[in-house]
Every structure is written in structure tokens, then in C-alpha cells.
Design a protein around this motif. Structure first.
Motif, PDB file in Angstrom:
ATOM      1  N   HIS A  80      39.103  57.599  48.969  1.00 13.43           N
ATOM      2  CA  HIS A  80      40.136  58.634  48.927  1.00 13.43           C
ATOM      3  C   HIS A  80      41.242  58.203  47.955  1.00 13.43           C
ATOM      4  CE1 HIS A  80      37.883  60.446  52.173  1.00 13.43           C
ATOM      5  NE2 HIS A  80      37.930  59.296  52.819  1.00 13.43           N
ATOM      6  N   SER A  81      42.479  58.139  48.390  1.00 14.37           N
ATOM      7  CA  SER A  81      43.573  57.775  47.486  1.00 14.37           C
ATOM      8  C   SER A  81      43.797  56.276  47.416  1.00 14.37           C
ATOM      9  CB  SER A  81      44.869  58.464  47.934  1.00 14.37           C
ATOM     10  OG  SER A  81      45.226  58.041  49.243  1.00 14.37           O
ATOM     11  N   THR A  82      43.005  55.505  48.124  1.00 14.44           N
ATOM     12  CA  THR A  82      43.186  54.054  48.128  1.00 14.44           C
ATOM     13  C   THR A  82      41.812  53.387  48.135  1.00 14.44           C
ATOM     14  OG1 THR A  82      44.219  52.207  49.313  1.00 14.44           O
ATOM     15  CG2 THR A  82      43.414  54.042  50.653  1.00 14.44           C
ATOM     16  N   GLY A  83      41.694  52.198  48.762  1.00 17.80           N
ATOM     17  CA  GLY A  83      40.410  51.519  48.794  1.00 17.80           C
ATOM     18  C   GLY A  83      40.521  50.134  49.386  1.00 17.80           C
ATOM     19  N   GLN A  84      39.439  49.382  49.290  1.00 21.01           N
ATOM     20  CA  GLN A  84      39.394  48.015  49.810  1.00 21.01           C
ATOM     21  C   GLN A  84      38.722  47.097  48.802  1.00 21.01           C
ATOM     22  OE1 GLN A  84      37.301  48.821  53.607  1.00 21.01           O
ATOM     23  NE2 GLN A  84      39.045  47.873  54.612  1.00 21.01           N
ATOM     24  N   ALA A  85      39.134  45.831  48.801  1.00 24.86           N
ATOM     25  CA  ALA A  85      38.542  44.839  47.907  1.00 24.86           C
ATOM     26  C   ALA A  85      38.017  43.665  48.731  1.00 24.86           C
ATOM     27  CB  ALA A  85      39.577  44.344  46.901  1.00 24.86           C
ATOM     28  N   PHE A  86      36.889  43.114  48.287  1.00 18.63           N
ATOM     29  CA  PHE A  86      36.262  41.960  48.934  1.00 18.63           C
ATOM     30  C   PHE A  86      35.838  40.959  47.876  1.00 18.63           C
ATOM     31  CE2 PHE A  86      35.532  45.594  51.685  1.00 18.63           C
ATOM     32  CZ  PHE A  86      35.794  45.099  52.964  1.00 18.63           C
ATOM     33  N   SER A  87      35.744  39.704  48.264  1.00 15.30           N
ATOM     34  CA  SER A  87      35.177  38.717  47.358  1.00 15.30           C
ATOM     35  C   SER A  87      33.708  39.059  47.153  1.00 15.30           C
ATOM     36  CB  SER A  87      35.331  37.308  47.928  1.00 15.30           C
ATOM     37  OG  SER A  87      34.554  37.162  49.106  1.00 15.30           O
ATOM     38  N   TYR A  88      33.204  38.771  45.973  1.00 10.36           N
ATOM     39  CA  TYR A  88      31.806  39.089  45.690  1.00 10.36           C
ATOM     40  C   TYR A  88      30.881  38.354  46.651  1.00 10.36           C
ATOM     41  CZ  TYR A  88      27.255  38.899  43.431  1.00 10.36           C
ATOM     42  OH  TYR A  88      25.904  38.962  43.199  1.00 10.36           O
ATOM     43  N   SER A  89      31.215  37.140  47.015  1.00 12.01           N
ATOM     44  CA  SER A  89      30.352  36.361  47.911  1.00 12.01           C
ATOM     45  C   SER A  89      30.259  36.986  49.292  1.00 12.01           C
ATOM     46  CB  SER A  89      30.868  34.924  48.025  1.00 12.01           C
ATOM     47  OG  SER A  89      32.193  34.905  48.552  1.00 12.01           O
TER      48      SER A  89
ATOM     49  N   PHE B  46      34.729  40.372  36.795  1.00  9.57           N
ATOM     50  CA  PHE B  46      33.996  39.199  36.336  1.00  9.57           C
ATOM     51  C   PHE B  46      34.959  38.229  35.651  1.00  9.57           C
ATOM     52  CE2 PHE B  46      30.912  42.648  36.390  1.00  9.57           C
ATOM     53  CZ  PHE B  46      29.760  42.065  36.891  1.00  9.57           C
ATOM     54  N   GLN B  47      34.719  36.966  35.831  1.00  5.17           N
ATOM     55  CA  GLN B  47      35.438  35.951  35.051  1.00  5.17           C
ATOM     56  C   GLN B  47      34.422  34.940  34.563  1.00  5.17           C
ATOM     57  OE1 GLN B  47      38.629  33.740  37.010  1.00  5.17           O
ATOM     58  NE2 GLN B  47      39.737  33.677  35.070  1.00  5.17           N
ATOM     59  N   ASN B  48      34.455  34.682  33.261  1.00  2.00           N
ATOM     60  CA  ASN B  48      33.457  33.815  32.635  1.00  2.00           C
ATOM     61  C   ASN B  48      32.040  34.314  32.939  1.00  2.00           C
ATOM     62  OD1 ASN B  48      35.480  32.012  31.622  1.00  2.00           O
ATOM     63  ND2 ASN B  48      35.617  31.099  33.661  1.00  2.00           N
ATOM     64  N   SER B  49      31.891  35.636  32.922  1.00  2.00           N
ATOM     65  CA  SER B  49      30.596  36.325  33.094  1.00  2.00           C
ATOM     66  C   SER B  49      30.054  36.277  34.522  1.00  2.00           C
ATOM     67  CB  SER B  49      29.541  35.740  32.135  1.00  2.00           C
ATOM     68  OG  SER B  49      29.975  35.822  30.790  1.00  2.00           O
ATOM     69  N   LEU B  50      30.838  35.791  35.469  1.00  2.00           N
ATOM     70  CA  LEU B  50      30.390  35.710  36.855  1.00  2.00           C
ATOM     71  C   LEU B  50      31.227  36.633  37.740  1.00  2.00           C
ATOM     72  CD1 LEU B  50      29.863  31.849  37.211  1.00  2.00           C
ATOM     73  CD2 LEU B  50      28.103  33.611  36.900  1.00  2.00           C
ATOM     74  N   PRO B  51      30.598  37.346  38.684  1.00  2.00           N
ATOM     75  CA  PRO B  51      31.343  38.276  39.550  1.00  2.00           C
ATOM     76  C   PRO B  51      32.245  37.528  40.529  1.00  2.00           C
ATOM     77  CG  PRO B  51      29.076  38.082  40.298  1.00  2.00           C
ATOM     78  CD  PRO B  51      29.160  37.307  39.020  1.00  2.00           C
ATOM     79  N   GLN B  52      33.484  38.003  40.642  1.00  2.00           N
ATOM     80  CA  GLN B  52      34.454  37.365  41.523  1.00  2.00           C
ATOM     81  C   GLN B  52      34.805  38.225  42.732  1.00  2.00           C
ATOM     82  OE1 GLN B  52      35.412  34.157  40.708  1.00  2.00           O
ATOM     83  NE2 GLN B  52      33.913  34.440  39.067  1.00  2.00           N
ATOM     84  N   SER B  53      34.965  39.533  42.518  1.00  2.00           N
ATOM     85  CA  SER B  53      35.393  40.419  43.599  1.00  2.00           C
ATOM     86  C   SER B  53      34.929  41.839  43.314  1.00  2.00           C
ATOM     87  CB  SER B  53      36.917  40.377  43.766  1.00  2.00           C
ATOM     88  OG  SER B  53      37.561  40.539  42.517  1.00  2.00           O
ATOM     89  N   VAL B  54      34.920  42.652  44.388  1.00  2.00           N
ATOM     90  CA  VAL B  54      34.444  44.028  44.301  1.00  2.00           C
ATOM     91  C   VAL B  54      35.455  44.958  44.969  1.00  2.00           C
ATOM     92  CG1 VAL B  54      32.536  45.611  44.752  1.00  2.00           C
ATOM     93  CG2 VAL B  54      32.077  43.153  44.494  1.00  2.00           C
ATOM     94  N   TYR B  55      35.816  46.034  44.268  1.00  4.08           N
ATOM     95  CA  TYR B  55      36.731  47.033  44.819  1.00  4.08           C
ATOM     96  C   TYR B  55      35.956  48.309  45.122  1.00  4.08           C
ATOM     97  CZ  TYR B  55      40.463  50.495  45.148  1.00  4.08           C
ATOM     98  OH  TYR B  55      41.276  51.513  45.572  1.00  4.08           O
ATOM     99  N   TYR B  56      36.210  48.903  46.297  1.00  4.98           N
ATOM    100  CA  TYR B  56      35.552  50.129  46.745  1.00  4.98           C
ATOM    101  C   TYR B  56      36.605  51.230  46.877  1.00  4.98           C
ATOM    102  CZ  TYR B  56      31.757  46.973  48.235  1.00  4.98           C
ATOM    103  OH  TYR B  56      30.750  46.030  48.276  1.00  4.98           O
TER     104      TYR B  56
END
Length: 350
Positions: free
Chosen positions: A187-196, A174-184
Motif C-alpha cells: 500500500h503506501s508503505t512496506g517492510q524490509a528484511f535482510s536477504y538472509s 546489492f553491495q559488491n554484487s551480493l544481495p543484502q536486503s529486500v523491501y516489499y
């Protein structure tokens, strides 16, 4: 007279606050409301066998041993309030009393009710981490007592990666109380996406997480996910996770909630009724890896059927600068990746 008036008002406000239950009082004052408003919802596979697990039950059915399998003297049953006393060394495993091969009923956890709740089972932890530039990273952790590994080339005789204890997470920045991105985590790693970009629940706010059957890796889309190459998912390949829109779960209900201070490395509970000691444990949540000569173990080109348990939330790079645990090559994807759905996804998103 004016001063006396203001003193009276302040006294009344403080008295009202103290009349509230401790947990409610602290949460109302401290927890940003957006932490729960945007909390992810999850879909476990329709064929899942190993569900979210109660942390207290897991520890009550375990005992501490060293990495070599030697028992560690400990007079009391393991609990969320005494686990940190074992943190004078990291080569410790909270080993199941009956062993990984026994697959006792408590390994299966608790299947969520149709409304997504777990009853008295508490299987999730929320940790907020403040960072510069008005950024708040919120980690939503999910715990499972048993991780069933994948089948290589869909062959059940080649099942690898089974272990007791399984911590997974999604993180929303979150930045300024608004969601920006999400990490999933996967296993030993993962993926990130923009919240939108990510799929939302019907309220249009809460990200949807698809939990892989058995391994509990978290994905942004349903279908098959080959993870032979870390950080890269493909609908085809020799080592696939499978996700679908099966059993609905709301991990935010009943979650323990904490704040982590990057400067001090300390945790603080938002609700004083929640135990904080277990977060200081630096060892492994689960059994040690079975030796190559022990019953049931399989070793094919270095891959083992039965592996060691994972470390807990404190070891998941809470102080990370990028959205991903490893800032190098952290790609926050602006769109969901194309996928091939295998089989019926089941019902609709709640």
C-alpha cells in the motif's frame, strides 16, 4: 605487424557483437547477471481474480483526463511510446474507456501458466539504480490493471480502496554484487528484511514474494496481514490482506529492463527494443477517484470505495538512501516476523 594483428582481433570482436540482435547485444554487455539470478518469484492468491496486466493493453484501453474529469485532447491511442508527451502537467489520469464500474474483461489481466509465464503479456519492469559504496538497488515492478480493495471487518459491504491501475514493487539492495536486503511494498508503505532472512525458491537464491489477494501488496510470508497501522503487520485486525501459496508467477520473464541515473533523473533501456518514454509520465495510471455523489461511491469516515489510480515507477523514490522509501525508522528486520496462516497455503515453493 603486431599492431595490425590487434586491430584485426578487435575488428572481429566488434563485427561479431554487431551480428547479434540489438537487445541481446546490449543485455550481454550491460545487465549484471545477478539482477536476474536473484530476481524474486511471486505467489498470487489461489482465489485471485485480478492478475498481472499487459502495460500496452492497459494504455490502449484508456484515454487522458484531468483530475476534474475533463478530457485532454489526444489524437493517438495512448501507448508506451507517447505517454510521456502528457508530462507537462501531473494532474492527469489514464482513465479506462469504459469506466471503473464496468469491470471489463481486460481488468482481469493474465493468469500465469503453470510454469509462471504470461505468454505475450508484459506486466513487469526492472530498474537498476547505482549508488555510492558499490551499491546497486534493483527495483522489480509489477503492474495490475485493477486493484480490489479490502473488506473492513471481513464485511463485503464495506469494501474500500478499489482503483484502476496498480504498481507494486520489491527492491533488492546489492553491495559488491551480493544481495543484502529486500523491501516489499505494501500500500503506501512496506517492510524490509535482510536477504538472509527471507524465504527462497528451491534454487536457494531467489526471494519469494506473497501477493495479497485483490490489493496485490507484497509480503514476505503467507497468511493474513492486518495493515491498519502503516508499516506494522499483524495476523489479526479489522483491515486484512490475505496471501497464500496459490498461483506461481515469475515476473522476470518478459520484463522491460532499465537503468535509472540519479544525477540526471533519466532512464536508459538496456535493450534498445524496449520503450523508455512511458517512464517519464508523471501522472496517474488509472481512473480518477469517483466523486462522493457519483454512482457506486461510498464514504465512511473519509475512506472511499473507489479511489484514484497510482503514480508510476519514477515516483517510487528510486534515489532513496535507505532500503525503505522513507529513511526515518527504516527497520531492516533480521528475521521473518511470526505469523498465523489462514487456511491452506496450497502447493510447494517452486
Amino acid at each position: 605487424m603486431l599492431s595490425l594483428y590487434y586491430c584485426t582481433v578487435i575488428l572481429l570482436l566488434v563485427t561479431h557483437s554487431l551480428s547479434l540482435p540489438i537487445g541481446r547485444r546490449i543485455q550481454q554487455r550491460d545487465v549484471p547477471d545477478f539482477v536476474r539470478r536473484y530476481a524474486p518469484v511471486a505467489y498470487l492468491s489461489a482465489t485471485e481474480k485480478y492478475f498481472p496486466s499487459d502495460l500496452t493493453t492497459h494504455l490502449a484501453n484508456s484515454h487522458p483526463v484531468t483530475g476534474s474529469g475533463d478530457p485532454i485532447p489526444f489524437t493517438s491511442p495512448l501507448s508506451l511510446t507517447n505517454l510521456n508527451t502528457l508530462s507537462d502537467q501531473t494532474d492527469i489520469y489514464t482513465t479506462s474507456n469504459t469506466g471503473i464500474l464496468s469491470l471489463p474483461p481486460w481488468f482481469h489481466g493474465t493468469k500465469p501458466s503453470p510454469d509462471g509465464t504470461l505468454g505475450t503479456t508484459r506486466a513487469s519492469v526492472i530498474i537498476t539504480v547505482s549508488k555510492p559504496n558499490n551499491i546497486l538497488d534493483v527495483f522489480y515492478f509489477y503492474f495490475y490493471t485493477y486493484n480490489q480493495g479490502n473488506w473492513v471487518l471481513d464485511n463485503p459491504a464495506l469494501e474500500f480502496g478499489n482503483h484502476v491501475g496498480d504498481w507494486e514493487h520489491t527492491m533488492i539492495r546489492f553491495q559488491n554484487s551480493l544481495p543484502q536486503s529486500v523491501y516489499y511494498s505494501q500500500h503506501s508503505t512496506g517492510q524490509a528484511f535482510s536477504y538472509s532472512a527471507v524465504e527462497k525458491a528451491p534454487d536457494g537464491l531467489r526471494p519469494v514474494v506473497y501477493v495479497a489477494r485483490g490489493s496485490h501488496a507484497n509480503y514476505a510470508v503467507p497468511g493474513p496481514h492486518d495493515h491498519t497501522i502503516p508499516g506494522f503487520n499483524s495476523p489479526v485486525g479489522p483491515l486484512k490482506d490475505h496471501t497464500d501459496r496459490g498461483v506461481y508467477w515469475d515476473p522476470s520473464v518478459g520484463a522491460y529492463v532499465y537503468e535509472y541515473d540519479v544525477a540526471t533523473g533519466k532512464f536508459r533501456a538496456y535493450d534498445q527494443n524496449d520503450p523508455v518514454e512511458f517512464l517519464g509520465f508523471e501522472g496517474r495510471w488509472g481512473d480518477r477517484q469517483l466523486g462522493d455523489k457519483e454512482k457506486g461511491q461510498i464514504n465512511v469516515f473519509g475512506a472511499r470505495k473507489y479511489t484514484g489510480g497510482p503514480t508510476g515507477p519514477r515516483d517510487k523514490k528510486l534515489a532513496r538512501e535507505a532500503v525503505c522509501p522513507d529513511s526515518k525508522g527504516c527497520w531492516v528486520r533480521p528475521v521473518l516476523m511470526p505469523r498465523e496462516v489462514d487456511g491452506d497455503e496450497g502447493g510447494d515453493v517452486r
